[in-house]
Motif scaffolding. Sequence first.
Motif, PDB file in Angstrom:
ATOM      1  N   GLN A   3      42.959  35.447  33.750  1.00  0.00           N
ATOM      2  CA  GLN A   3      43.508  36.803  33.643  1.00  0.00           C
ATOM      3  C   GLN A   3      45.088  36.870  33.451  1.00  0.00           C
ATOM      4  N   ARG A  15      47.208  40.723  38.718  1.00  0.00           N
ATOM      5  CA  ARG A  15      46.541  40.627  37.525  1.00  0.00           C
ATOM      6  C   ARG A  15      45.287  41.586  38.002  1.00  0.00           C
ATOM      7  N   GLU A  16      44.648  42.042  36.709  1.00  0.00           N
ATOM      8  CA  GLU A  16      43.648  43.210  36.903  1.00  0.00           C
ATOM      9  C   GLU A  16      42.425  42.403  37.900  1.00  0.00           C
ATOM     10  N   GLU A  18      38.439  41.876  38.540  1.00  0.00           N
ATOM     11  CA  GLU A  18      37.107  41.749  37.634  1.00  0.00           C
ATOM     12  C   GLU A  18      35.993  41.505  38.650  1.00  0.00           C
ATOM     13  N   GLN A  19      34.826  41.625  38.130  1.00  0.00           N
ATOM     14  CA  GLN A  19      33.637  41.423  38.714  1.00  0.00           C
ATOM     15  C   GLN A  19      33.579  40.199  39.730  1.00  0.00           C
ATOM     16  N   SER A  20      34.085  39.069  39.074  1.00  0.00           N
ATOM     17  CA  SER A  20      34.252  37.996  39.924  1.00  0.00           C
ATOM     18  C   SER A  20      35.066  37.973  41.273  1.00  0.00           C
ATOM     19  N   ASP A  21      35.853  38.857  41.330  1.00  0.00           N
ATOM     20  CA  ASP A  21      36.524  39.138  42.818  1.00  0.00           C
ATOM     21  C   ASP A  21      35.935  39.948  43.523  1.00  0.00           C
ATOM     22  N   ASP A  52      34.636  49.162  40.531  1.00  0.00           N
ATOM     23  CA  ASP A  52      34.310  49.828  39.308  1.00  0.00           C
ATOM     24  C   ASP A  52      35.409  50.821  39.052  1.00  0.00           C
ATOM     25  N   ILE A  55      38.677  49.031  37.707  1.00  0.00           N
ATOM     26  CA  ILE A  55      38.175  48.520  36.220  1.00  0.00           C
ATOM     27  C   ILE A  55      38.332  50.087  35.568  1.00  0.00           C
ATOM     28  N   TYR A  58      42.174  50.880  34.897  1.00  0.00           N
ATOM     29  CA  TYR A  58      42.727  50.144  33.794  1.00  0.00           C
ATOM     30  C   TYR A  58      42.499  50.419  32.327  1.00  0.00           C
ATOM     31  N   TRP A  66      45.848  46.234  41.424  1.00  0.00           N
ATOM     32  CA  TRP A  66      45.669  44.702  40.969  1.00  0.00           C
ATOM     33  C   TRP A  66      45.182  43.731  42.270  1.00  0.00           C
TER      34      TRP A  66
END
Length: 174
Positions: A3, A15-16, A18-21, A52, A55, A58, A66
Motif C-alpha cells: 500500500q 496507509r489505507e 484494506e480487507q486483509s487488515d 467498509d 474504504i 477513501y 488509516w
Amino acid sequence: MAQEIIIETDRLYLRELEQSDYEALCLILKDDEAMYAYEGAFNDNEVQEWLDRQISRYRKYGFGLWAAVLKEKNKMIGQCGLTMQPWKDNEVLEIGYLFQCRYWHNGFATEAAKACKKYAFEVLNANEVCSIIRDTNTASQNVALRNGMTVEDKWVKHYRGVDMPHYRYIIYKN
C-alpha cells in the motif's frame, strides 16, 4: 500488493486500510478495553461494517481512518486518520485514533494525530480540525491536548442505546 504510504512519522506510517487488515482491526474493535468509549467490543459484522466505511470514505473524500503501522515490525497496531463527522447541525473534519491496548501509553496516538493535523492543514488546506471525544475518555482527551487542541463545545451523542456526552476539541490553522 504494498500500500502507498500516506503519512510517515518517526515510528509509524499511515496507509489505507484494506480487507486483509480485518484480523488486525479485530484486535482493536473486538477488544472491550480498547472500545470502552464505544460501550464495548464490536462483533464480526460491526468490524466489517467499520472497515467498509473507511474504504468508502477513501473513495468519497480521499481520506478516512488509516492503518497505523509500526515501522519497526511492519505491523498494524492501530488506526488514525481524518473523517467527516456529524456535530450538531454540521459536518466537521475530525482526527480520530484507536490503537491496540498493548501499544497505549507509548505516544503513538499523539505522534499519528499530530501528523494528521499537519496533513489536514497542509494537504487538505483545512482551516480547522477537531477531535470529538467522549467525556469519560481521558486518555484520548490528553492526546487532543498534546495535539494543541482545546475544548470548544459539548454535545450528547446517542450511540448503541446510550446517551454519551462528547467534547469537541479544536485547533485552527495559523
